[in-house]
Write an enzyme that holds these catalytic residues in place. Structure first.
Site, PDB file in Angstrom:
ATOM      1  N   SER A  18      76.069  87.482  67.190  1.00  0.00           N
ATOM      2  CA  SER A  18      75.317  87.688  68.475  1.00  0.00           C
ATOM      3  C   SER A  18      73.512  87.128  68.184  1.00  0.00           C
ATOM      4  O   SER A  18      73.080  86.403  68.840  1.00  0.00           O
ATOM      5  CB  SER A  18      75.340  88.699  69.136  1.00  0.00           C
ATOM      6  OG  SER A  18      74.467  89.104  69.800  1.00  0.00           O
ATOM      7  N   LYS A  70      71.698  82.930  68.581  1.00  0.00           N
ATOM      8  CA  LYS A  70      70.384  82.894  69.365  1.00  0.00           C
ATOM      9  C   LYS A  70      69.280  82.507  68.439  1.00  0.00           C
ATOM     10  O   LYS A  70      68.434  81.584  68.795  1.00  0.00           O
ATOM     11  CB  LYS A  70      70.015  84.068  69.841  1.00  0.00           C
ATOM     12  CG  LYS A  70      70.916  84.538  71.351  1.00  0.00           C
ATOM     13  CD  LYS A  70      70.619  85.927  71.781  1.00  0.00           C
ATOM     14  CE  LYS A  70      71.220  87.022  70.907  1.00  0.00           C
ATOM     15  NZ  LYS A  70      71.236  88.218  71.376  1.00  0.00           N
ATOM     16  N   ASP A 128      77.067  84.287  74.373  1.00  0.00           N
ATOM     17  CA  ASP A 128      76.673  85.582  73.786  1.00  0.00           C
ATOM     18  C   ASP A 128      76.061  86.225  74.810  1.00  0.00           C
ATOM     19  O   ASP A 128      76.279  87.548  74.774  1.00  0.00           O
ATOM     20  CB  ASP A 128      75.489  85.265  72.473  1.00  0.00           C
ATOM     21  CG  ASP A 128      75.085  86.796  72.138  1.00  0.00           C
ATOM     22  OD1 ASP A 128      75.633  87.315  71.648  1.00  0.00           O
ATOM     23  OD2 ASP A 128      73.948  87.015  72.561  1.00  0.00           O
ATOM     24  N   HIS A 149      63.256  89.038  64.002  1.00  0.00           N
ATOM     25  CA  HIS A 149      64.205  89.394  64.650  1.00  0.00           C
ATOM     26  C   HIS A 149      64.471  91.088  64.264  1.00  0.00           C
ATOM     27  O   HIS A 149      64.677  91.098  63.071  1.00  0.00           O
ATOM     28  CB  HIS A 149      65.513  88.762  65.018  1.00  0.00           C
ATOM     29  CG  HIS A 149      66.423  89.155  66.080  1.00  0.00           C
ATOM     30  ND1 HIS A 149      66.148  89.129  67.319  1.00  0.00           N
ATOM     31  CD2 HIS A 149      67.634  90.368  65.722  1.00  0.00           C
ATOM     32  CE1 HIS A 149      67.164  89.892  68.136  1.00  0.00           C
ATOM     33  NE2 HIS A 149      67.842  90.546  66.987  1.00  0.00           N
ATOM     34  N   ARG A 157      80.431  93.711  75.816  1.00  0.00           N
ATOM     35  CA  ARG A 157      80.577  94.769  74.676  1.00  0.00           C
ATOM     36  C   ARG A 157      79.810  96.015  74.861  1.00  0.00           C
ATOM     37  O   ARG A 157      80.205  97.207  74.498  1.00  0.00           O
ATOM     38  CB  ARG A 157      79.824  94.163  73.312  1.00  0.00           C
ATOM     39  CG  ARG A 157      80.750  92.967  72.922  1.00  0.00           C
ATOM     40  CD  ARG A 157      79.896  92.081  71.678  1.00  0.00           C
ATOM     41  NE  ARG A 157      78.969  93.022  70.660  1.00  0.00           N
ATOM     42  CZ  ARG A 157      77.892  92.731  69.949  1.00  0.00           C
ATOM     43  NH1 ARG A 157      77.515  91.505  70.360  1.00  0.00           N
ATOM     44  NH2 ARG A 157      77.392  93.396  69.127  1.00  0.00           N
TER      45      ARG A 157
HETATM   46  N1  URA Z   1      71.103  92.448  69.331  1.00  0.00           N
HETATM   47  C1  URA Z   1      71.781  91.360  69.599  1.00  0.00           C
HETATM   48  O1  URA Z   1      71.133  90.488  70.012  1.00  0.00           O
HETATM   49  N2  URA Z   1      72.878  91.460  69.607  1.00  0.00           N
HETATM   50  C2  URA Z   1      73.594  92.390  69.131  1.00  0.00           C
HETATM   51  O2  URA Z   1      75.181  92.368  69.190  1.00  0.00           O
HETATM   52  C3  URA Z   1      73.057  93.523  68.903  1.00  0.00           C
HETATM   53  C4  URA Z   1      71.564  93.545  68.845  1.00  0.00           C
END
Ligand code: URA
Length: 427
Positions: A183, A187, A161, A82, A168
């Site tokens: 966040s 995931k 999220d 990621h 946000r």
């Molecule tokens: N990527 C995400 O999935 N969440 C965040 O808060 C920032 C980048």
């Protein structure tokens, strides 16, 4: 329990209890806590922070808001990557099939671009026919067929999220380390991967502008991953200048295919190989070396199978924008800076990105880069080519390059040390 007492507690710098965290995430997901209340709480968290226990509980509560995926029926270990987001960051495209070619399974849930950073799904959607939305069964089918799948996260995965991230984004609360860490990790843990490599970007084109903040974010995420039983490692990598020579959807697919064909820009190849080796090591796979898999065509073979299994035509001609505008070097000398943020905003304004979630993107729009920091340039030579279908966007994109001082040329002979791609590793 009520929202106001939770907001007041964080406003007054108290630690939130487990019960407060569990309640507020659940009640927000159900719609009992209103957006304006969650905005106030997110701002209090941005200003006053959360400790590790609070972040960990917050992450668990977001995971519990939805379903967890399970790849344990696959015969291979799973590993994922990621990135926290950057400009020209197309690494997922060559990386997923490359790691599959080396013997691990890569279930990669990706997102769309918002703001100046691009999104992997937008890039892949420039390939005619390619589908981002897959059911769980379809995802398993592509994994078995190609060893790697890149697709959108279904609505059931960490829905708290999804809601909170959108909030946000419009309330100036994206840049809070506890909120970014929870966040991303909610995931990734819900996705069910066995191993995870985080590419934490540092520099003008990233959320984290300096190394110390990026190290704190990386340590937090690695801690959350390990606590959840996911073997997690982070590389901190440079995002002061765009990755590779393209920023934009189809432009980046073209460059990724060049890497899979054994060529491509040196920085993209270096980072792809570094992340591939980390992903394989984290999954305990010691099969083929990734460099060999790029050279012998096996990574390309996995890419073609992956694209075809998701409805795409790997041989299709990629879209090209209707109009081009060339930006030339302002002076003769050494190019010492090409600012990632400025190039990202220019690509976005040309149509490669979106201002609101529901906006369409232009597949061919973006910026092609003809010289990188460290190259000698001559006044008047092409530095960038801007691409768009809508030429009235050129002026706005050029303004981004000007205002943010995208290009720095120093007199020749100036001492220049390129920033390394990999700045740190946290395990
Ligand atoms: N990527 C995400 O999935 N969440 C965040 O808060 C920032 C980048």
């Amino acid at each position: 329990m009520d929202a106001i007492s939770v907001i007041r507690a964080k406003r007054d710098r108290a630690e939130l209890t487990d019960a407060q965290i569990d309640w507020v995430i659940d009640a927000y997901t159900r719609g009992e806590v209103a957006d304006e209340q969650m905005s106030a709480l997110a701002m209090a968290i941005l200003l006053n922070g959360m400790n590790l226990r609070e972040i960990s509980r917050w992450t668990e509560a977001m995971i519990r808001s939805g379903v967890r995926m399970d790849f344990s029926s696959l015969p291979l270990p799973t590993t994922d990557k990621h990135s926290t987001g950057g400009v020209g960051d197309k690494i997922t495209l060559p990386l997923a099939p490359l790691v599959a070619a080396c013997g691990a399974a890569v279930p990669q849930l990706s997102g769309r671009g918002l703001g100046h950073t691009g999104g992997t799904l937008d890039k892949l959607e420039s390939i005619p026919g390619w589908q981002a939305l897959l059911s769980n069964d379809e995802m398993m089918h592509v994994l078995r067929e190609a060893g790697a799948v890149i697709c959108a996260a279904g609505d059931g995965l960490a829905p708290a999220d999804k809601k909170l991230y959108a909030l946000r984004d419009v309330t100036g609360t994206v840049e809070a380390i506890p909120l970014i860490a929870s966040s991303i990790m909610s995931k990734k843990i819900a996705e069910g991967t066995g191993a995870l490599v985080l590419d934490v970007k540092v520099g003008s084109g990233a959320f984290m502008k300096n190394l110390a903040d990026a190290q704190e974010l990386a340590r937090t995420m690695v801690g959350l991953g390990k606590a959840a039983g996911v073997n997690t490692v982070a590389l901190l990598t440079d995002m002061s200048t765009p990755l590779g020579l393209t920023a934009g959807n189809a432009l980046e697919v073209r460059e990724s295919v060049e890497v899979l064909a054994g060529g491509g820009p040196a920085d993209v190849v270096e980072l792809t190989l570094a992340l591939a080796r980390e992903m394989l090591a984290a999954a305990g796979v010691s099969g083929k070396d990734p460099e060999t898999a790029l050279k012998d065509g096996s990574a390309m073979d996995h890419w073609r199978r992956m694209i075809a299994a998701q409805g795409g035509d790997p041989d299709a001609t990629l879209p090209v924008a209707r109009e081009q505008h060339v930006v030339t070097a302002p002076a003769t000398g050494l190019l010492t800076g090409l600012d990632a943020y400025a190039v990202g905003v220019a690509a976005w304004r040309l149509g490669a990105g979106r201002a609101r979630k529901e906006d369409p993107v232009q597949a061919g729009a973006g910026v092609e880069i003809h010289a990188k920091p460290g190259d000698k340039v001559t006044a008047g030579q092409p530095l960038l080519t801007l691409h768009t279908d809508t030429p009235d966007r050129f002026a706005y994109a050029l303004e981004a390059l000007d205002v943010d001082g995208a290009v720095t040329v120093a007199p020749e002979g100036k001492d220049f040390r390129p920033t390394p791609i990999v700045l740190d590793r946290i395990a």
